[in-house]
Structure formats: C-alpha cells, structure tokens
Scaffold this motif. Structure first.
Motif, PDB file in Angstrom:
ATOM      1  N   ASP A 168       0.757  -1.164   0.005  1.00 32.83           N
ATOM      2  CA  ASP A 168      -0.081   0.134   0.079  1.00 32.83           C
ATOM      3  C   ASP A 168       0.773   1.163  -0.200  1.00 32.83           C
ATOM      4  O   ASP A 168       0.643   2.337  -0.514  1.00 32.83           O
ATOM      5  CB  ASP A 168      -0.769  -0.141   1.180  1.00 32.83           C
ATOM      6  CG  ASP A 168      -1.992  -1.026   0.894  1.00 32.83           C
ATOM      7  OD1 ASP A 168      -2.260  -1.301   0.204  1.00 32.83           O
ATOM      8  OD2 ASP A 168      -2.792  -1.258   2.247  1.00 32.83           O
ATOM      9  N   VAL A 172       0.835   3.969  -2.852  1.00 36.34           N
ATOM     10  CA  VAL A 172       0.443   5.673  -2.378  1.00 36.34           C
ATOM     11  C   VAL A 172       1.761   6.245  -3.032  1.00 36.34           C
ATOM     12  O   VAL A 172       1.471   7.631  -3.661  1.00 36.34           O
ATOM     13  CB  VAL A 172       0.537   5.818  -1.004  1.00 36.34           C
ATOM     14  CG1 VAL A 172       0.759   7.238  -0.677  1.00 36.34           C
ATOM     15  CG2 VAL A 172      -0.866   5.195  -0.526  1.00 36.34           C
ATOM     16  N   ALA A 175       1.068   6.750  -6.961  1.00 32.83           N
ATOM     17  CA  ALA A 175      -0.142   7.191  -7.443  1.00 32.83           C
ATOM     18  C   ALA A 175      -0.314   8.629  -7.815  1.00 32.83           C
ATOM     19  O   ALA A 175      -0.801   9.004  -8.888  1.00 32.83           O
ATOM     20  CB  ALA A 175      -1.120   6.611  -6.348  1.00 32.83           C
ATOM     21  N   ASP A 189      -8.857   7.593  -5.405  1.00 37.22           N
ATOM     22  CA  ASP A 189      -9.104   6.042  -5.601  1.00 37.22           C
ATOM     23  C   ASP A 189      -8.892   5.396  -6.781  1.00 37.22           C
ATOM     24  O   ASP A 189      -8.104   4.417  -6.891  1.00 37.22           O
ATOM     25  CB  ASP A 189     -10.536   5.819  -5.372  1.00 37.22           C
ATOM     26  CG  ASP A 189     -11.053   5.964  -3.642  1.00 37.22           C
ATOM     27  OD1 ASP A 189     -10.020   6.180  -3.024  1.00 37.22           O
ATOM     28  OD2 ASP A 189     -12.289   6.219  -3.474  1.00 37.22           O
ATOM     29  N   LEU A 192      -5.078   5.229  -7.196  1.00 33.78           N
ATOM     30  CA  LEU A 192      -4.272   4.242  -6.371  1.00 33.78           C
ATOM     31  C   LEU A 192      -4.749   2.936  -6.701  1.00 33.78           C
ATOM     32  O   LEU A 192      -3.824   2.173  -6.794  1.00 33.78           O
ATOM     33  CB  LEU A 192      -5.070   4.425  -5.152  1.00 33.78           C
ATOM     34  CG  LEU A 192      -4.399   3.654  -3.645  1.00 33.78           C
ATOM     35  CD1 LEU A 192      -2.796   4.253  -3.713  1.00 33.78           C
ATOM     36  CD2 LEU A 192      -5.294   4.098  -2.435  1.00 33.78           C
ATOM     37  N   ARG A 196      -1.614   0.404  -7.977  1.00 38.37           N
ATOM     38  CA  ARG A 196      -1.691  -1.172  -7.711  1.00 38.37           C
ATOM     39  C   ARG A 196      -1.751  -2.194  -8.705  1.00 38.37           C
ATOM     40  O   ARG A 196      -0.729  -3.087  -8.713  1.00 38.37           O
ATOM     41  CB  ARG A 196      -3.187  -1.432  -6.736  1.00 38.37           C
ATOM     42  CG  ARG A 196      -2.991  -0.862  -5.367  1.00 38.37           C
ATOM     43  CD  ARG A 196      -4.130  -1.253  -4.597  1.00 38.37           C
ATOM     44  NE  ARG A 196      -4.106  -0.804  -3.077  1.00 38.37           N
ATOM     45  CZ  ARG A 196      -4.930   0.075  -2.769  1.00 38.37           C
ATOM     46  NH1 ARG A 196      -6.072   0.358  -3.360  1.00 38.37           N
ATOM     47  NH2 ARG A 196      -4.995   0.597  -1.341  1.00 38.37           N
TER      48      ARG A 196
END
Length: 250
Positions: A168, A172, A175, A189, A192, A196
């Motif tokens: 995570d 971050v 992103a 969102d 992010l 991922r």
C-alpha cells in the motif's frame, strides 16, 4: 533549547512570574477572556518519570554513534512507541524553513531516511542540503539533535528500501506526486487502483525519484532531562576525522 521533558520542581513557582498570555485575557483564570492560558492547560499533564542512566559527559564514548545506539536501545526497552521517528528540518530560499516527522531508516557513519526527491523536502534539499534531525523520547527525558548535509546514497539502497515497503505504501508513492492537492476522492481512488495494478504487473518497479538520503553528521547533541536540574547537554562536533566533545550550559 528547553523542550521535551522539563522536570525541575520549581516550574510552578516560575510560572507565577511568567508574562500573561494574550489568549488568556491577561490571566490564568478561564473567566478572563474566556480562554485558559497554555500554561494553565498543561499544568496537570503527566511529567516523565526519568528512570534511565544519567548522562555523564566525562564517561561518554569518544564518538556519538555509540551513544546514540545506547539511547535508542534504552528507548526500545522502555517501550517508547516508534523510537526511530524523527523530525527532519529543511530550508530553502524559496520556501524558508519546514519541518516534518518521518522514520530514521538506518545509522552507520550517517543517519539515513528515504523520500521522493520531487517532494517538498526533496526539492528543499536540492536547494540547500543542510538539514537538522531531531529524535525526542519525552518519556525518558531525552532528545538527540543532528546537523549535517543530506546527500543521495547509492541507488541500490533506494531501490531496496522501496521494494521492502508495504504494498500500500508503494502504491501511494507512485499514485500521485507527494504533497500535491487531492483533486477528489474518486480521482484519488482511481489513481491508487491504477498504481496497484501497475505494481502487480511490475513487482520490482521503483520510481526514479525514490531516494535514500544519508546525513553525515557534523554535530550531534545529546540532551538529558534530570530530576536535579533542568538538563544535561553534551555536544559532539566533527573535527577532521575525529570528534570534539563539549558540555553545554542549560
């Protein structure tokens, strides 16, 4: 500097001679001005119960890193939460001084931390590499101050640090640029989620801006609160390949 743990029993007496706070309306009474002074608000706060070996400048090691590790071990054994959390202070001609808390990553002959070189602190360091690091363990009545230049370390150290981070945290970091304004919850969102997916496709990805900085100290000060007087201060200053020790008056 008079922060962290002040343990002198005469604090209350000295408070009676302190100037009145503007916020208090000229006094400590909550009825004057409708607000209590800061001094009055913290009067009943818990004070540290110092239960560590006293700092004896005459018995201190000849170089600061050994003493730093002793104090860090003491903080871990005492149950201090995140004893490797430190304040990094930077400055630049454009933005002036700035401070923030991050984690100390390693200590050898230097103190290491990691961040994006494109972040505000990264840009400030590029403008002026002189930084200050402060680690404060208030429950032990101790703090350590480090001065030196923050310079990028070897690239492989930066890459190893990034890959060791929680997934995570890595997402971050890629992103959106650090410290930029969030355009909205949906956009954040989506960015992010995309980060991922990118990391799933490229598990060894390390952004070019992720940097491990090393601060080779030119000065290290150890600050110890006591129950007998306000503080004991010991500073190490780099002189050539060695260190000069000096006790400082509180």
């Amino acid at each position: 500097m008079h922060s962290g743990a002040v343990t002198h029993d005469d604090d209350a007496a000295r408070a009676s001679h302190a100037p009145s706070s503007p916020a208090s309306g000229g006094g400590d009474d909550a009825g004057q001005g409708g607000r209590r002074s800061l001094r009055d608000r913290v009067r009943g706060a818990r004070r540290p119960e110092i239960d560590v070996a006293p700092l004896d400048p005459e018995q201190a090691p000849s170089e600061p890193i050994a003493l730093f590790f002793t104090w860090l071990d003491d903080a871990v054994e005492a149950g201090v939460a995140q004893p490797h959390a430190m304040t990094l202070s930077t400055a630049s001609t454009a933005s002036g001084p700035t401070a923030r808390t991050l984690l100390l990553k390693e200590v050898d002959d230097a103190f290491w931390f990691t961040t994006s070189s494109l972040s505000p602190k990264g840009r400030q360091i590029a403008d002026d590499p002189r930084v200050a690091l402060t680690l404060a363990w208030s429950d032990l009545g101790r703090q350590v101050r480090v001065l030196g230049d923050a310079l990028p370390g070897p690239r492989d150290v930066s890459e190893d640090d990034f890959r060791a981070r929680h997934p995570d945290s890595r997402a971050v970091a890629i992103a959106m640029p650090q410290s930029t304004e969030i355009p909205g919850a949906e956009q954040a969102d989506a960015a992010l989620d995309e980060a991922r997916r990118r990391l799933d496709d490229e598990p060894d990805l390390v952004p070019d801006d992720w940097t491990a900085y090393r601060v080779a100290p030119v000065s290290v000060e150890f600050w110890q609160g006591t129950t007998g007087r306000d503080q004991v201060r010991l500073r190490y200053d780099r002189v050539g390949d060695g260190w000069r020790r000096a006790s400082l008056w509180p």
